[in-house]
Design a protein around this motif. Structure first.
Motif, PDB file in Angstrom:
ATOM      1  N   GLU A   1      -4.086  -5.982  -3.156  1.00 17.23           N
ATOM      2  CA  GLU A   1      -5.204  -5.203  -2.629  1.00 17.23           C
ATOM      3  C   GLU A   1      -5.827  -4.361  -3.747  1.00 17.23           C
ATOM      4  OE1 GLU A   1      -6.534  -5.025   0.462  1.00 17.23           O
ATOM      5  OE2 GLU A   1      -5.239  -6.658   1.129  1.00 17.23           O
ATOM      6  N   SER A   2      -7.079  -4.025  -3.603  1.00 12.04           N
ATOM      7  CA  SER A   2      -7.718  -3.111  -4.549  1.00 12.04           C
ATOM      8  C   SER A   2      -7.084  -1.732  -4.413  1.00 12.04           C
ATOM      9  CB  SER A   2      -9.219  -3.020  -4.272  1.00 12.04           C
ATOM     10  OG  SER A   2      -9.844  -4.265  -4.487  1.00 12.04           O
ATOM     11  N   SER A   3      -6.872  -1.070  -5.527  1.00 10.65           N
ATOM     12  CA  SER A   3      -6.334   0.285  -5.511  1.00 10.65           C
ATOM     13  C   SER A   3      -6.886   1.045  -6.708  1.00 10.65           C
ATOM     14  CB  SER A   3      -4.797   0.276  -5.539  1.00 10.65           C
ATOM     15  OG  SER A   3      -4.318  -0.312  -6.735  1.00 10.65           O
ATOM     16  N   GLY A   4      -6.719   2.356  -6.686  1.00  4.29           N
ATOM     17  CA  GLY A   4      -7.229   3.180  -7.776  1.00  4.29           C
ATOM     18  C   GLY A   4      -8.345   4.094  -7.303  1.00  4.29           C
ATOM     19  N   PRO A   5      -8.792   4.993  -8.193  1.00  4.20           N
ATOM     20  CA  PRO A   5      -9.843   5.955  -7.836  1.00  4.20           C
ATOM     21  C   PRO A   5     -11.152   5.263  -7.506  1.00  4.20           C
ATOM     22  CG  PRO A   5      -8.756   6.531  -9.916  1.00  4.20           C
ATOM     23  CD  PRO A   5      -8.332   5.152  -9.573  1.00  4.20           C
TER      24      PRO A   5
ATOM     25  N   LEU B   1       8.890 -10.707  -9.484  1.00  2.00           N
ATOM     26  CA  LEU B   1       8.114 -10.095 -10.554  1.00  2.00           C
ATOM     27  C   LEU B   1       7.393  -8.873  -9.999  1.00  2.00           C
ATOM     28  CD1 LEU B   1       6.528 -13.233 -12.302  1.00  2.00           C
ATOM     29  CD2 LEU B   1       8.640 -12.023 -12.903  1.00  2.00           C
ATOM     30  N   VAL B   2       7.468  -7.764 -10.734  1.00  2.88           N
ATOM     31  CA  VAL B   2       6.789  -6.529 -10.356  1.00  2.88           C
ATOM     32  C   VAL B   2       5.663  -6.302 -11.348  1.00  2.88           C
ATOM     33  CG1 VAL B   2       7.053  -4.089  -9.819  1.00  2.88           C
ATOM     34  CG2 VAL B   2       9.007  -5.636  -9.549  1.00  2.88           C
ATOM     35  N   ASN B   3       4.437  -6.485 -10.893  1.00  2.34           N
ATOM     36  CA  ASN B   3       3.243  -6.370 -11.725  1.00  2.34           C
ATOM     37  C   ASN B   3       2.788  -4.908 -11.716  1.00  2.34           C
ATOM     38  OD1 ASN B   3       0.859  -6.768 -13.110  1.00  2.34           O
ATOM     39  ND2 ASN B   3       0.108  -8.411 -11.797  1.00  2.34           N
ATOM     40  N   VAL B   4       2.783  -4.290 -12.916  1.00  6.14           N
ATOM     41  CA  VAL B   4       2.521  -2.850 -13.039  1.00  6.14           C
ATOM     42  C   VAL B   4       1.303  -2.603 -13.912  1.00  6.14           C
ATOM     43  CG1 VAL B   4       3.431  -0.659 -13.908  1.00  6.14           C
ATOM     44  CG2 VAL B   4       4.947  -2.248 -12.713  1.00  6.14           C
ATOM     45  N   ARG B   5       0.481  -1.644 -13.489  1.00  3.27           N
ATOM     46  CA  ARG B   5      -0.674  -1.217 -14.278  1.00  3.27           C
ATOM     47  C   ARG B   5      -0.635   0.310 -14.354  1.00  3.27           C
ATOM     48  NH1 ARG B   5      -4.866   1.311 -16.763  1.00  3.27           N
ATOM     49  NH2 ARG B   5      -6.962   0.574 -16.176  1.00  3.27           N
ATOM     50  N   VAL B   6      -0.263   0.830 -15.537  1.00  2.00           N
ATOM     51  CA  VAL B   6      -0.182   2.273 -15.768  1.00  2.00           C
ATOM     52  C   VAL B   6      -1.536   2.774 -16.257  1.00  2.00           C
ATOM     53  CG1 VAL B   6       0.846   4.062 -17.226  1.00  2.00           C
ATOM     54  CG2 VAL B   6       2.296   2.284 -16.208  1.00  2.00           C
TER      55      VAL B   6
ATOM     56  N   ASP C   1       2.191   3.875  -2.336  1.00  2.00           N
ATOM     57  CA  ASP C   1       2.524   5.175  -2.910  1.00  2.00           C
ATOM     58  C   ASP C   1       1.792   6.261  -2.114  1.00  2.00           C
ATOM     59  OD1 ASP C   1       3.143   7.297  -4.548  1.00  2.00           O
ATOM     60  OD2 ASP C   1       1.876   6.657  -6.206  1.00  2.00           O
ATOM     61  N   PRO C   2       2.376   6.694  -1.001  1.00  2.00           N
ATOM     62  CA  PRO C   2       1.663   7.633  -0.125  1.00  2.00           C
ATOM     63  C   PRO C   2       1.263   8.928  -0.810  1.00  2.00           C
ATOM     64  CG  PRO C   2       3.588   6.720   0.974  1.00  2.00           C
ATOM     65  CD  PRO C   2       3.675   6.316  -0.463  1.00  2.00           C
ATOM     66  N   THR C   3       2.077   9.372  -1.768  1.00  2.00           N
ATOM     67  CA  THR C   3       1.757  10.623  -2.464  1.00  2.00           C
ATOM     68  C   THR C   3       0.919  10.395  -3.709  1.00  2.00           C
ATOM     69  OG1 THR C   3       3.866  10.502  -3.678  1.00  2.00           O
ATOM     70  CG2 THR C   3       3.851  11.728  -1.598  1.00  2.00           C
ATOM     71  N   GLN C   4       0.515   9.149  -3.940  1.00  2.00           N
ATOM     72  CA  GLN C   4      -0.370   8.795  -5.053  1.00  2.00           C
ATOM     73  C   GLN C   4       0.178   9.263  -6.403  1.00  2.00           C
ATOM     74  OE1 GLN C   4      -4.258  10.317  -3.975  1.00  2.00           O
ATOM     75  NE2 GLN C   4      -4.610   8.636  -2.542  1.00  2.00           N
ATOM     76  N   GLN C   5       1.456   8.954  -6.598  1.00  2.00           N
ATOM     77  CA  GLN C   5       2.064   9.282  -7.885  1.00  2.00           C
ATOM     78  C   GLN C   5       1.632   8.309  -8.976  1.00  2.00           C
ATOM     79  OE1 GLN C   5       6.392  10.623  -7.504  1.00  2.00           O
ATOM     80  NE2 GLN C   5       6.089   9.568  -5.548  1.00  2.00           N
ATOM     81  N   MET C   6       1.256   7.079  -8.555  1.00  2.00           N
ATOM     82  CA  MET C   6       0.736   6.103  -9.499  1.00  2.00           C
ATOM     83  C   MET C   6      -0.702   5.778  -9.132  1.00  2.00           C
ATOM     84  SD  MET C   6       3.841   3.496 -10.422  1.00  2.00           S
ATOM     85  CE  MET C   6       2.997   3.030 -11.946  1.00  2.00           C
ATOM     86  N   THR C   7      -1.518   5.569 -10.149  1.00  2.00           N
ATOM     87  CA  THR C   7      -2.943   5.324  -9.913  1.00  2.00           C
ATOM     88  C   THR C   7      -3.166   3.977  -9.250  1.00  2.00           C
ATOM     89  OG1 THR C   7      -3.437   6.646 -11.887  1.00  2.00           O
ATOM     90  CG2 THR C   7      -5.201   5.250 -11.029  1.00  2.00           C
ATOM     91  N   TYR C   8      -2.439   2.960  -9.694  1.00  2.00           N
ATOM     92  CA  TYR C   8      -2.599   1.595  -9.175  1.00  2.00           C
ATOM     93  C   TYR C   8      -1.276   1.130  -8.572  1.00  2.00           C
ATOM     94  CZ  TYR C   8      -6.765   1.939 -12.044  1.00  2.00           C
ATOM     95  OH  TYR C   8      -7.965   2.358 -12.598  1.00  2.00           O
ATOM     96  N   ASP C   9      -1.333   0.601  -7.349  1.00  2.00           N
ATOM     97  CA  ASP C   9      -0.124   0.188  -6.641  1.00  2.00           C
ATOM     98  C   ASP C   9       0.447  -1.102  -7.230  1.00  2.00           C
ATOM     99  OD1 ASP C   9      -0.578   2.327  -4.960  1.00  2.00           O
ATOM    100  OD2 ASP C   9      -1.575   1.122  -3.417  1.00  2.00           O
ATOM    101  N   PRO C  10       1.728  -1.107  -7.654  1.00  2.86           N
ATOM    102  CA  PRO C  10       2.343  -2.325  -8.182  1.00  2.86           C
ATOM    103  C   PRO C  10       2.376  -3.442  -7.142  1.00  2.86           C
ATOM    104  CG  PRO C  10       3.640  -0.393  -8.770  1.00  2.86           C
ATOM    105  CD  PRO C  10       2.622   0.064  -7.771  1.00  2.86           C
TER     106      PRO C  10
ATOM    107  N   SER D   1      12.113   4.384 -10.652  1.00  2.55           N
ATOM    108  CA  SER D   1      12.055   4.502  -9.194  1.00  2.55           C
ATOM    109  C   SER D   1      11.454   3.262  -8.561  1.00  2.55           C
ATOM    110  CB  SER D   1      11.228   5.733  -8.813  1.00  2.55           C
ATOM    111  OG  SER D   1      11.028   5.801  -7.424  1.00  2.55           O
ATOM    112  N   VAL D   2      10.407   2.716  -9.167  1.00  2.00           N
ATOM    113  CA  VAL D   2       9.793   1.494  -8.659  1.00  2.00           C
ATOM    114  C   VAL D   2      10.802   0.347  -8.687  1.00  2.00           C
ATOM    115  CG1 VAL D   2       7.982  -0.216  -9.032  1.00  2.00           C
ATOM    116  CG2 VAL D   2       7.471   2.212  -9.335  1.00  2.00           C
ATOM    117  N   LEU D   3      11.503   0.182  -9.810  1.00  2.00           N
ATOM    118  CA  LEU D   3      12.484  -0.894  -9.943  1.00  2.00           C
ATOM    119  C   LEU D   3      13.600  -0.735  -8.915  1.00  2.00           C
ATOM    120  CD1 LEU D   3      13.405  -3.394 -11.512  1.00  2.00           C
ATOM    121  CD2 LEU D   3      14.610  -1.863 -13.086  1.00  2.00           C
ATOM    122  N   HIS D   4      14.090   0.490  -8.743  1.00  2.00           N
ATOM    123  CA  HIS D   4      15.139   0.743  -7.750  1.00  2.00           C
ATOM    124  C   HIS D   4      14.660   0.377  -6.346  1.00  2.00           C
ATOM    125  CE1 HIS D   4      18.156   2.752  -5.317  1.00  2.00           C
ATOM    126  NE2 HIS D   4      17.177   3.423  -4.730  1.00  2.00           N
ATOM    127  N   SER D   5      13.425   0.744  -6.009  1.00  2.00           N
ATOM    128  CA  SER D   5      12.893   0.474  -4.678  1.00  2.00           C
ATOM    129  C   SER D   5      12.790  -1.024  -4.411  1.00  2.00           C
ATOM    130  CB  SER D   5      11.513   1.130  -4.524  1.00  2.00           C
ATOM    131  OG  SER D   5      11.609   2.528  -4.591  1.00  2.00           O
TER     132      SER D   5
END
Length: 388
Positions: A200-204, A261-266, A232-241, A280-284
């Motif tokens: 899904e689209s995510s980000g500001p 595979l966990v696709n991440v965009r920092v 990420d309900p608390t929006q700790q990351m800008t883009y949802d993995p 935390s993401v990897l643990h989840s």
């Protein structure tokens, strides 16, 4: 006077033994066939009961709370939660009637020698996993013939590619790209060979992006039931993995490597705080109830391996790219693939950066119209547990 024609008792005994032994060997190893035309043929011998294949055990399930060099790791107080949004599907694609292991259950050990005679498994080439940040890939870039040509050529080098920085909220952008990769016409060598998973689209607002996987269905298959976005309900990351589960397509379903595979965009402006959230993401993902232990994190991390590996806990954690830049100018390392080599014993140790500008003989200015980022890659065995 001549010797007796009957011979000595010792000679007689030897002749009898030879006749008896020869008869036993003949009837044990040969049989007489036919009545009119008598023929003698060797008897068939059976296989030895000891000719079995030895399998290695299934990979060890790693406790996410394990001890690490800098202390005892524990899940964060406010871990990122997992919610499947709109990525539900029909399970593995293109599998026909073949039986597939239930991905909702933990992996089990492979059959042992005592259970059945199992033929030696075939050897298959490695699974090539890559990650590539496309630096604002949208309709304008897709409409550029040269950009399409270069992106297509790069993606065809790998079996599954995690893509970041797809700057479009249009749901048809990635499908159109995949159509180009597949040749775009009936009769193409690549027709229907490549498929995709789209997040899904995510980000500001005004900077929304999508994450995606494009993969070669001849080499890997996706389980769409196990595809989801890390919300990420608390929006700790800008883009949802984006998380997707695959298996190698060539080996049979009981021995094929399965992996997530966990696709991440920092986001660069929040890199320090977002990189700190990656454990935390990897643990989840590991604790999401699917029982998949081979979880590989890859993407645009905005940090180098010297910073990423200690952040992830060190130990058996490996970065595919070490001490090398991942941009076309050779200045920064921002992209990588993170592999915990204890559960993911399938990693072959072959990894690096694919310099597509050099491979396609284009200058940096032309390459920058595609993306300033170079793809990073890692090779894994196609068999579960790294047996072959």
């Amino acid at each position: 006077m001549s010797d007796s024609q009957g011979g000595s008792p010792i000679q007689v005994a030897a002749v009898v033994l030879l006749l008896v032994g020869g008869g036993w060997y003949f009837f044990k190893n040969y049989e007489i066939a036919g009545l009119d035309n008598v023929s003698v043929t060797p008897k068939e011998t059976s296989q030895s009961d000891g000719q079995f294949v030895n399998y290695v055990d299934a990979p060890v399930m790693i406790d996410p709370n394990r001890s690490i060099p800098d202390g005892n790791y524990a899940p964060p107080a406010n871990p990122i939660t997992l919610t499947s949004r709109s990525n539900a599907g029909l399970g593995f694609d293109g599998l026909g009637a073949e039986g597939i292991r239930d991905f909702s259950a933990p992996k089990t050990s492979l059959p042992t020698a005592a259970a059945a005679v199992i033929p030696s498994p075939r050897r298959y080439r490695s699974v090539k996993v890559a990650s590539w940040a496309l630096d604002g890939f949208g309709p304008t870039k897709l409409s550029n013939l040269a950009v399409r040509k270069h992106v297509t050529a790069v993606i065809r080098q790998f079996d599954v590619v995690a893509l970041q920085q797809i700057a479009s909220i249009e749901r048809d952008l990635v499908p159109r790209l995949v159509e180009v990769i597949n040749g775009g016409q009936v009769g193409s060598t690549f027709q229907n060979r490549y498929d995709y998973v789209l997040g899904e689209s995510s980000g500001p607002a005004g900077r929304q992006e999508q994450l995606a996987f494009i993969f070669d269905t001849n080499q890997v298959l996706v389980d769409r039931r196990q595809t989801y976005t890390v919300e990420d309900p608390t929006q700790q990351m800008t883009y949802d993995p984006l998380v997707a589960t695959f298996r190698a397509a060539k080996p049979d379903s009981q021995t094929a490597w399965t992996f997530s595979l966990v696709n991440v965009r920092v986001d660069l402006t929040r890199a320090q705080s977002e990189v700190a959230l990656l454990p935390s993401v990897l643990h989840s993902v590991r604790a999401d109830g699917r029982g998949e232990d081979d979880v590989v994190m890859l993407g645009l991390f905005q940090a180098d391996d010297a910073y990423l590996v200690p952040t992830m806990g060190g130990g058996a954690m490996r970065a595919a790219v070490q001490g090398r830049a991942t941009d076309i100018y050779g200045r920064y390392q921002t992209n990588n693939i993170l592999i915990d080599t204890v559960p993911t014993s399938e990693f072959l140790g072959r990894a690096g950066v694919y310099d597509y500008a050099r491979a396609q003989d284009i200058n940096p200015i032309e390459a920058e119209t595609v993306t300033s980022h170079l793809p990073v890659f890692a090779d894994f065995t196609a068999h579960e547990g790294g047996a072959l």
